[in-house]
Design a protein around this motif. Structure first.
Motif, PDB file in Angstrom:
ATOM      1  N   LEU A   1      26.922 -20.329  47.213  1.00 58.21           N
ATOM      2  CA  LEU A   1      25.878 -20.000  46.253  1.00 58.21           C
ATOM      3  C   LEU A   1      26.289 -20.379  44.838  1.00 58.21           C
ATOM      4  CD1 LEU A   1      23.204 -18.576  45.487  1.00 58.21           C
ATOM      5  CD2 LEU A   1      24.503 -16.439  45.381  1.00 58.21           C
ATOM      6  N   ARG A   2      25.351 -21.032  44.139  1.00 57.16           N
ATOM      7  CA  ARG A   2      25.523 -21.361  42.730  1.00 57.16           C
ATOM      8  C   ARG A   2      24.318 -20.817  41.974  1.00 57.16           C
ATOM      9  NH1 ARG A   2      26.003 -25.089  46.090  1.00 57.16           N
ATOM     10  NH2 ARG A   2      24.138 -26.258  45.555  1.00 57.16           N
ATOM     11  N   ILE A   3      24.575 -20.079  40.909  1.00 54.93           N
ATOM     12  CA  ILE A   3      23.508 -19.438  40.143  1.00 54.93           C
ATOM     13  C   ILE A   3      23.559 -19.950  38.709  1.00 54.93           C
ATOM     14  CG2 ILE A   3      22.497 -17.241  39.417  1.00 54.93           C
ATOM     15  CD1 ILE A   3      24.165 -15.921  41.658  1.00 54.93           C
ATOM     16  N   ASP A   4      22.490 -20.589  38.274  1.00 54.91           N
ATOM     17  CA  ASP A   4      22.379 -21.045  36.889  1.00 54.91           C
ATOM     18  C   ASP A   4      21.492 -20.064  36.128  1.00 54.91           C
ATOM     19  OD1 ASP A   4      23.959 -23.392  36.962  1.00 54.91           O
ATOM     20  OD2 ASP A   4      22.365 -24.427  38.042  1.00 54.91           O
ATOM     21  N   VAL A   5      22.093 -19.391  35.154  1.00 60.32           N
ATOM     22  CA  VAL A   5      21.377 -18.402  34.343  1.00 60.32           C
ATOM     23  C   VAL A   5      21.054 -19.031  32.997  1.00 60.32           C
ATOM     24  CG1 VAL A   5      21.436 -16.063  33.397  1.00 60.32           C
ATOM     25  CG2 VAL A   5      22.733 -16.590  35.475  1.00 60.32           C
ATOM     26  N   SER A   6      19.779 -19.088  32.669  1.00 61.65           N
ATOM     27  CA  SER A   6      19.357 -19.630  31.385  1.00 61.65           C
ATOM     28  C   SER A   6      18.163 -18.828  30.881  1.00 61.65           C
ATOM     29  CB  SER A   6      18.977 -21.111  31.513  1.00 61.65           C
ATOM     30  OG  SER A   6      17.867 -21.272  32.372  1.00 61.65           O
ATOM     31  N   THR A   7      17.780 -19.065  29.657  1.00 63.30           N
ATOM     32  CA  THR A   7      16.660 -18.322  29.081  1.00 63.30           C
ATOM     33  C   THR A   7      15.343 -18.573  29.811  1.00 63.30           C
ATOM     34  OG1 THR A   7      17.716 -18.311  26.905  1.00 63.30           O
ATOM     35  CG2 THR A   7      15.354 -17.888  26.973  1.00 63.30           C
ATOM     36  N   PRO A   8      15.012 -19.801  30.194  1.00 60.79           N
ATOM     37  CA  PRO A   8      13.724 -20.022  30.863  1.00 60.79           C
ATOM     38  C   PRO A   8      13.664 -19.480  32.288  1.00 60.79           C
ATOM     39  CG  PRO A   8      14.563 -22.052  29.873  1.00 60.79           C
ATOM     40  CD  PRO A   8      15.678 -21.067  29.885  1.00 60.79           C
ATOM     41  N   ALA A   9      14.782 -19.587  33.042  1.00 53.64           N
ATOM     42  CA  ALA A   9      14.682 -19.274  34.470  1.00 53.64           C
ATOM     43  C   ALA A   9      16.054 -19.040  35.080  1.00 53.64           C
ATOM     44  CB  ALA A   9      13.985 -20.418  35.221  1.00 53.64           C
ATOM     45  N   LEU A  10      16.010 -18.428  36.277  1.00 53.63           N
ATOM     46  CA  LEU A  10      17.181 -18.319  37.146  1.00 53.63           C
ATOM     47  C   LEU A  10      17.047 -19.375  38.239  1.00 53.63           C
ATOM     48  CD1 LEU A  10      17.774 -14.511  37.864  1.00 53.63           C
ATOM     49  CD2 LEU A  10      19.313 -16.079  36.691  1.00 53.63           C
ATOM     50  N   THR A  11      18.098 -20.146  38.459  1.00 53.01           N
ATOM     51  CA  THR A  11      18.075 -21.154  39.521  1.00 53.01           C
ATOM     52  C   THR A  11      19.186 -20.843  40.513  1.00 53.01           C
ATOM     53  OG1 THR A  11      17.236 -22.827  37.987  1.00 53.01           O
ATOM     54  CG2 THR A  11      18.188 -23.603  40.053  1.00 53.01           C
ATOM     55  N   LEU A  12      18.801 -20.680  41.770  1.00 59.19           N
ATOM     56  CA  LEU A  12      19.752 -20.378  42.831  1.00 59.19           C
ATOM     57  C   LEU A  12      19.820 -21.578  43.776  1.00 59.19           C
ATOM     58  CD1 LEU A  12      18.336 -16.848  43.768  1.00 59.19           C
ATOM     59  CD2 LEU A  12      19.855 -17.432  41.866  1.00 59.19           C
ATOM     60  N   ALA A  13      21.023 -21.973  44.141  1.00 64.45           N
ATOM     61  CA  ALA A  13      21.195 -23.079  45.084  1.00 64.45           C
ATOM     62  C   ALA A  13      22.311 -22.721  46.046  1.00 64.45           C
ATOM     63  CB  ALA A  13      21.527 -24.372  44.337  1.00 64.45           C
ATOM     64  N   TRP A  14      22.040 -22.894  47.335  1.00 60.77           N
ATOM     65  CA  TRP A  14      23.060 -22.664  48.357  1.00 60.77           C
ATOM     66  C   TRP A  14      22.718 -23.542  49.558  1.00 60.77           C
ATOM     67  CZ3 TRP A  14      18.840 -19.835  47.439  1.00 60.77           C
ATOM     68  CH2 TRP A  14      18.047 -19.419  48.510  1.00 60.77           C
ATOM     69  N   GLY A  15      23.739 -24.155  50.143  1.00 58.36           N
ATOM     70  CA  GLY A  15      23.467 -25.088  51.228  1.00 58.36           C
ATOM     71  C   GLY A  15      22.489 -26.150  50.759  1.00 58.36           C
ATOM     72  N   ASP A  16      21.407 -26.328  51.532  1.00 61.89           N
ATOM     73  CA  ASP A  16      20.377 -27.290  51.144  1.00 61.89           C
ATOM     74  C   ASP A  16      19.138 -26.600  50.577  1.00 61.89           C
ATOM     75  OD1 ASP A  16      19.632 -26.089  53.469  1.00 61.89           O
ATOM     76  OD2 ASP A  16      19.293 -27.930  54.606  1.00 61.89           O
ATOM     77  N   ALA A  17      19.271 -25.324  50.221  1.00 57.89           N
ATOM     78  CA  ALA A  17      18.140 -24.560  49.674  1.00 57.89           C
ATOM     79  C   ALA A  17      18.262 -24.425  48.158  1.00 57.89           C
ATOM     80  CB  ALA A  17      18.080 -23.174  50.314  1.00 57.89           C
ATOM     81  N   ARG A  18      17.112 -24.313  47.508  1.00 59.14           N
ATOM     82  CA  ARG A  18      17.081 -24.155  46.054  1.00 59.14           C
ATOM     83  C   ARG A  18      15.856 -23.343  45.674  1.00 59.14           C
ATOM     84  NH1 ARG A  18      14.908 -26.553  41.478  1.00 59.14           N
ATOM     85  NH2 ARG A  18      16.308 -26.684  39.664  1.00 59.14           N
ATOM     86  N   VAL A  19      16.057 -22.354  44.787  1.00 54.67           N
ATOM     87  CA  VAL A  19      14.963 -21.516  44.308  1.00 54.67           C
ATOM     88  C   VAL A  19      15.083 -21.390  42.791  1.00 54.67           C
ATOM     89  CG1 VAL A  19      13.871 -19.239  44.377  1.00 54.67           C
ATOM     90  CG2 VAL A  19      14.905 -20.190  46.451  1.00 54.67           C
ATOM     91  N   ARG A  20      13.974 -21.576  42.101  1.00 54.28           N
ATOM     92  CA  ARG A  20      13.945 -21.402  40.646  1.00 54.28           C
ATOM     93  C   ARG A  20      12.878 -20.358  40.321  1.00 54.28           C
ATOM     94  NH1 ARG A  20      11.321 -23.425  36.006  1.00 54.28           N
ATOM     95  NH2 ARG A  20      12.721 -23.700  34.202  1.00 54.28           N
ATOM     96  N   VAL A  21      13.286 -19.298  39.604  1.00 54.97           N
ATOM     97  CA  VAL A  21      12.377 -18.213  39.275  1.00 54.97           C
ATOM     98  C   VAL A  21      12.305 -18.066  37.758  1.00 54.97           C
ATOM     99  CG1 VAL A  21      11.786 -15.796  39.666  1.00 54.97           C
ATOM    100  CG2 VAL A  21      13.102 -17.041  41.392  1.00 54.97           C
ATOM    101  N   ARG A  22      11.105 -18.164  37.222  1.00 54.56           N
ATOM    102  CA  ARG A  22      10.929 -18.052  35.773  1.00 54.56           C
ATOM    103  C   ARG A  22      11.191 -16.615  35.302  1.00 54.56           C
ATOM    104  NH1 ARG A  22       6.383 -20.489  37.465  1.00 54.56           N
ATOM    105  NH2 ARG A  22       5.065 -18.779  36.741  1.00 54.56           N
TER     106      ARG A  22
END
Length: 228
Positions: free
Chosen positions: A80-101
């Protein structure tokens, strides 16, 4: 800010995979030389009657180390890799990716899983937090203005799937198959289909031995937009 596996986890994975690669290649090289002793073949790197030619051992160790390092990097790349930024949270693991505003997030839970909630307790994202530095993640979330994380999930889950409609049970079965096969992207897409039906699902256990538990939410209430 990127949050991923803890440094102890990274070191353990890389050292373990490297040593494993070295030992495996050494064993293979010694086996080849042992078989060569039984024939007229002079051996790959020297005389076949000398088990464990020094040159062979060095070459096998080097190849094993390279293989192990590559395998370790691949394992960490699937974590799991989690990118935390002001616009959104982006989660990526394996071949899946989710971006939540950020503006549609109402609550965040940090426990065995990272759970991102929208209006009405809808789960916009859920992913295992195994080997992730949760203290660093919690500080990053607060730094970028996200809701203060809690360690309590919303709602009560049940392993009883009999009350669910047949289409939902079929989706859950397909999702379990995808999880067992390591297909994270398909499993995540199926989870989102369940969420659209008002069914939140979580996994008890990991891999092939995991079993689903569910809770339902009332979709007639105002709901948050879906994650990107």
């Amino acid at each position: 800010m990127r949050i991923s596996s803890t440094w102890p986890r990274r070191i353990i994975v890389m050292v373990t995979m490297t040593l494993g690669g070295i030992l495996a290649c050494l064993a293979l090289g010694l086996l080849i030389e042992l078989l060569a002793q039984r024939t007229s073949f002079p051996g790959i790197f020297g005389r076949g009657d000398r088990l464990g030619e020094p040159v062979l051992l060095w070459v096998c160790a080097a190849l094993g180390a390279l293989f192990g390092l590559g395998a370790g990097a691949a394992v960490l790349g699937e974590s799991l890799r989690i990118d935390v930024s002001t616009p959104a949270l982006t989660l990526a693991w394996g071949d899946a990716r989710v971006r939540v505003r950020r503006e549609i997030i109402t609550d965040i839970a940090l426990g065995g899983d990272l759970i991102i909630y929208g209006t009405g307790g809808i789960e916009l994202a859920r992913v295992s937090l195994a080997h992730v530095d949760t203290d660093r993640l919690s500080k990053a979330l607060q730094r970028y203005g996200y809701p203060e994380p809690s360690f309590t999930e919303i709602g009560i889950f049940s392993p009883d799937l009999s009350t669910l409609p047949a289409p939902a049970r079929r989706i859950i079965a397909r999702r379990q198959e995808a999880l067992a096969a390591g297909n994270d992207e398909i499993a995540e897409l199926l989870r989102r289909q369940l969420v659209a039906m008002g069914i939140m699902v979580r996994d008890v256990g990991r891999g092939r031995r995991s079993s689903p538990e569910v809770r339902t939410v009332d979709l007639t209430r105002p709901r948050a937009p879906s994650p990107a």
